[in-house]
Structures are given as structure tokens and as C-alpha cells.
Design a protein around this motif. Structure first.
Motif, PDB file in Angstrom:
ATOM      1  N   ASP A 287      21.597 -37.097 -21.194  1.00  0.00           N
ATOM      2  CA  ASP A 287      20.242 -36.550 -21.277  1.00  0.00           C
ATOM      3  C   ASP A 287      20.195 -35.042 -21.064  1.00  0.00           C
ATOM      4  O   ASP A 287      19.151 -34.411 -21.249  1.00  0.00           O
ATOM      5  N   GLU A 289      20.687 -31.051 -21.355  1.00  0.00           N
ATOM      6  CA  GLU A 289      20.865 -29.927 -22.263  1.00  0.00           C
ATOM      7  C   GLU A 289      21.716 -28.848 -21.599  1.00  0.00           C
ATOM      8  O   GLU A 289      22.663 -28.335 -22.184  1.00  0.00           O
ATOM      9  N   LYS A 358      28.324 -26.896 -20.063  1.00  0.00           N
ATOM     10  CA  LYS A 358      26.864 -26.757 -20.057  1.00  0.00           C
ATOM     11  C   LYS A 358      26.341 -26.249 -18.707  1.00  0.00           C
ATOM     12  O   LYS A 358      25.141 -26.112 -18.527  1.00  0.00           O
ATOM     13  N   LYS A 384      17.185 -32.821 -22.472  1.00  0.00           N
ATOM     14  CA  LYS A 384      17.000 -32.667 -23.915  1.00  0.00           C
ATOM     15  C   LYS A 384      15.570 -32.947 -24.347  1.00  0.00           C
ATOM     16  O   LYS A 384      15.139 -32.475 -25.417  1.00  0.00           O
ATOM     17  N   ASP A 385      14.810 -33.688 -23.538  1.00  0.00           N
ATOM     18  CA  ASP A 385      13.417 -33.981 -23.894  1.00  0.00           C
ATOM     19  C   ASP A 385      12.456 -32.856 -23.491  1.00  0.00           C
ATOM     20  O   ASP A 385      11.240 -32.982 -23.637  1.00  0.00           O
TER      21      ASP A 385
END
Length: 455
Positions: A287, A289, A358, A384-385
Motif C-alpha cells: 500500500d 508510496e 522508498k 498509494k490511495d
């Protein structure tokens, strides 16, 4: 001379001068170190040292963890290597230096076994080593000058071993002078591409400091102006500093801290924070980013990608346990970071190699001002959402503001020692350490010799 002021302090130190809390903490750190040593018994570098010792032989004076005997200096090297290899033993945080005072335990155990030391005498000698190393870290940091913290450790090992050998003040002074002159180590040990030496530098200091004390015992002298003399420690490395050894106590061990996770000490609050954040919000690595970490400057420079090198290049255990990017990624993927997270196949796995890239680490000046009284960090996970999850920490379980209990230390010991010991042996070791005033060093070293060398 300063060395004689220090030796007077060492000679006057005794078990009766320890507070109840200091005794408790010394025993906690001793059991913690026994666990980290047993848990490292299959480590390739320490196995290599064991092979070397077996090939060299030597007078069978001191026990090796896992069986066998050798000379005191070689026992100090091997047993210290076991305590240190996992990078799971204790730490002391000074403003300009971080050290691991339990690195002295292997040397003092060897000296104590060689002289038939009682448990009380051992604890006093260990308290001396803790005090010397921590106070030199406070007042004479050397990291920014390009030297390793094992440099101050040379004085601590020689002090603790001399106490265990019951050397007189003149011979103790010579031991400290020899060790302090000979064992000035470079910080390249912990910068750039990390090697086995990261975990073996202090064991080598333990070997050298123990050897120096025995040289002094047999009559070898060292430069008496080792601290303040022309081209001595102050002139060449540390600069001027002052410690009033007449006023020092034996309580610095109460300010040392224990690792909750098998990771570099400055990462501990970050790892606890990531695990808490994941448990609270239920996100997974897939999930994510990106992850942003704001942390105190010392952590940034040592494990975050600052002046000691890029921490997104992780190929070995030594690089992994000194990469905040790797360790935080391991905490998110696997939960509590333990020795399993440093196996070759885990380090090379695509999921963790992808995730660690990341992670962005940056220094926060406010946090730096609060260190070392706190271990502050802020973690922000960008999903990511489009949502973010954030946590801020100032310490962790094991820091001096939230010290570990006996029960927690026993749990850590059990987890590390279980693959290599029987339940009865673990119980004997725990009981011996908890009641060490009633035992001798021999009682403990004989138990540690029963550890199995393979799981």
C-alpha cells in the motif's frame, strides 16, 4: 598524572559502593549479553575466529562459550565477538559518541575466570569498565575526529581487566597506558561498505586490552603521560578534557540502554514506531508510496545516509543492521526485527530491496537538540490511495526513560538462547546471573561452556 588519578579510582572501587539499582542493571546487562552471545554462536565471522583459536591452541585457562578453553586474551576476543556480533547488545548515548559498554564483559569474564573472581568482585570490575567508557564518551568524544568509539574502549577494557586481576595501582596505570597508546581505531570501521570488522572491532580491543593488562602484570611499562603528554590522547586525538576521578561513582550503568530490536541503537524508536503505526492502521508494504523519516542528526549521519555513506545499498548483514531504510522496511514487512531479518536470503529479497528505496531519511535540528536525553523521530507513511499515516516517538521500550524489566530481558534471553540450549541450562544461567553475588565467575563460565555450537 591523569592515569594515576584514574588508577586510584579503579583501586578504590568495590561492590559495596554500588547502589542497588546499579547492581540490578549490571545483572540485567550481563544476562542480556549472555543472550546475544548465545544467539550469535553460528555467526560466520565468530566461527572463523573460533577456528583460528582452535588451530592456535594455547594454555587452557579460560572457557569459551560453547565449550573449550584457551588463553585469557583469546577468550576475550572470541566471547566478546559473540556478545557483539548480532549488534543486539546494550548502548550508551553521549552527545558526541555512542558506545556499547557490554563489549567489556567478555574480557572481564576471562580475567575473572583466570583469577577465581567472585560474583561481587566481577560486578565491581564491570562497573569500573562501564564508568570509564561512558565518562570518556561524555567528555572526550572522538567520532567527529575520524576515530572509532573503541578508542575510549581501550581504556575501559584495561581498567576493568586490571581490576579483575587485582593489579596494584602502578601496574594498572601501565595496563591503561599500553592499551590507550596502542589501540586507537579508525571510524572507517563503520562508514561506506561495511565489513565483518564492524562487529569485531571492539572484540579486538577486548583482546588488546586484556593482553595489555597481562603485559603489565608481568612487568611491562607503558607511557605514563598517555592522556596529557606530548602526542598523547589529548594532544593527538581528543583535545583537552577533564574528569575528576576522585568524584566519580559507579552508577553510569544506570544510564545505559537495552535494545528491543536486533538493530543499530539509534533506530530503535523508529522501529517501534513503524510497528505501532502498522498495527494501528493495518496497511501493508504493497500500500506504500513512500516513507519519510525525520530523525535526530546523529542517527541521520550514522544510519540514515548522512556523512557515513549511502544506506540504500544493502548487501550484507553489516550493511543491513546499519541502514535505517532497511531496518524500517523490515519492521513494516516482518514485524519485530530479529536475527532472522539479516539472513542472506532476506536481505536479497525483492520486496525489502524495493521498499527500502522508498524510504527517505532527513535530519531534524529540533530532534538533534533533544538527543541524547530523548531518541525522537517522526515517521510519515504516504499510501498509494493518497492518505498518510504518521507517528512521532521520543523513546522506546529499553530506553532509560522506559527501562526493560527483568521479565522482558528474560524473554529476550530465552528467544535468543533457545535454539542452542536446553530449558534447564537456560534456567541455570538466568538464576546464576540474578543471584550473581552468591556465585563466582567460574559458575557462569562453566554454564556458558555447555551451550551447543549449532542449532
Amino acid at each position: 598524572m591523569i592515569v594515576h588519578e584514574l588508577t586510584s579510582f579503579i583501586k578504590k572501587a568495590s561492590f559495596r559502593k554500588l547502589s542497588d539499582e546499579a547492581v540490578k542493571q549490571l545483572k540485567i546487562h550481563l544476562l542480556d549479553s549472555a543472550g546475544t552471545a548465545i544467539g550469535a554462536i553460528e555467526g560466520e565471522p565468530v566461527q572463523a575466529i573460533r577456528n583460528m583459536i582452535d588451530d592456535f591452541g594455547g594454555s587452557e585457562m579460560c572457557s569459551l562459550i560453547g565449550g573449550g578453553k584457551t588463553t585469557p586474551d583469546r577468550a576475550a576476543l572470541y566471547n566478546s565477538g559473540l556478545i557483539r556480533y548480532l549488534d543486539f547488545n546494550d548502548s550508551y548515548l553521549a552527545k558526541g559518541e555512542t558506545c556499547h559498554p557490554s563489549d567489556n564483559i567478555g574480557a572481564i569474564l576471562a580475567a575473572g575466570e583466570a583469577t577465581g573472581l567472585s560474583g561481587k568482585e566481577f560486578l565491581a570490575a564491570l562497573a569500573v569498565a562501564y564508568q570509564v567508557q561512558c565518562r570518556l564518551s561524555d567528555e572526550a568524544p572522538v567520532r567527529d575526529k575520524g576515530f572509532d568509539h573503541t578508542t575510549q574502549g581501550s581504556y575501559a577494557v584495561a581498567a576493568g581487566v586490571s581490576k579483575a586481576l587485582n593489579l596494584d595501582e602502578e601496574k594498572t596505570a601501565n595496563a591503561i597506558a599500553i592499551a590507550g597508546t596502542a589501540l586507537n581505531a579508525l571510524r572507517v570501521t563503520r562508514t561506506g561498505a561495511l565489513s565483518n570488522w564492524k562487529g569485531l572491532a571492539y572484540p579486538h580491543t577486548a583482546f588488546g586490552g586484556t593482553h595489555a593488562a597481562f603485559l603489565a602484570k608481568y612487568g611491562i611499562t607503558g607511557p605514563p603521560a598517555v592522556f596529557e603528554g606530548n602526542k598523547g590522547f589529548m594532544d593527538s586525538i581528543a583535545g583537552d578534557f577533564s574528569i575528576d576521578w576522585k568524584s566519580e561513582d559507579l552508577e553510569r550503568v544506570t544510564d545505559t540502554i537495552i535494545k528491543k530490536y536486533n538493530a543499530e541503537i539509534h533506530s530503535q524508536s523508529s522501529l517501534e514506531g513503524m510497528i505501532e503505526l502498522k498495527e494501528e492502521h493495518g496497511f501493508t508494504a504493497e500500500d506504500v508510496e513512500k516513507i519519510e523519516i525525520e530523525i535526530f542528526d546523529v542517527a541521520f549521519h550514522i544510519i540514515g545516509g548522512g556523512e557515513e555513506g549511502d544506506k540504500t545499498i544493502v548487501r550484507t548483514k553489516e550493511e543491513a543492521d546499519h541502514s535505517l531504510q532497511y531496518m524500517v522496511s523490515a519492521a513494516l514487512l516482518d514485524g519485530p526485527v530479529m536475527p532472522e531479518q539479516y539472513k542472506k536470503e532476506r536481505i536479497e529479497a525483492d520486496d525489502i530491496q524495493s521498499l527500502l528505496k522508498k524510504v527517505n531519511v532527513s535530519p531534524n535540528q529540533e530532534y538533534g537538540d533533544r538527543f541524547p536525553d530523548e531518541m525522537p523521530v517522526k515517521l510519515t507513511v504516504h499510501l498509494k490511495d493518497g492518505n498518510t499515516r504518521q507517528i512521532e516517538k521520543k523513546d522506546y521500550e529499553g530506553f532509560h526513560t522506559r527501562p526493560m524489566s527483568w521479565e522482558t530481558i528474560i524473554q529476550k534471553f530465552e528467544k535468543l538462547a533457545e535454539p542452542f540450549t536446553t530449558a534447564d541450562l537456560r534456567e541455570e544461567i538466568i538464576n546464576t546471573v540474578q543471584n550473581f553475588e552468591e556465585h563466582s565467575v567460574d559458575d557462569l563460565t562453566q554454564l556458558l561452556a555447555k551451550v551447543e555450537r549449532s542449532s
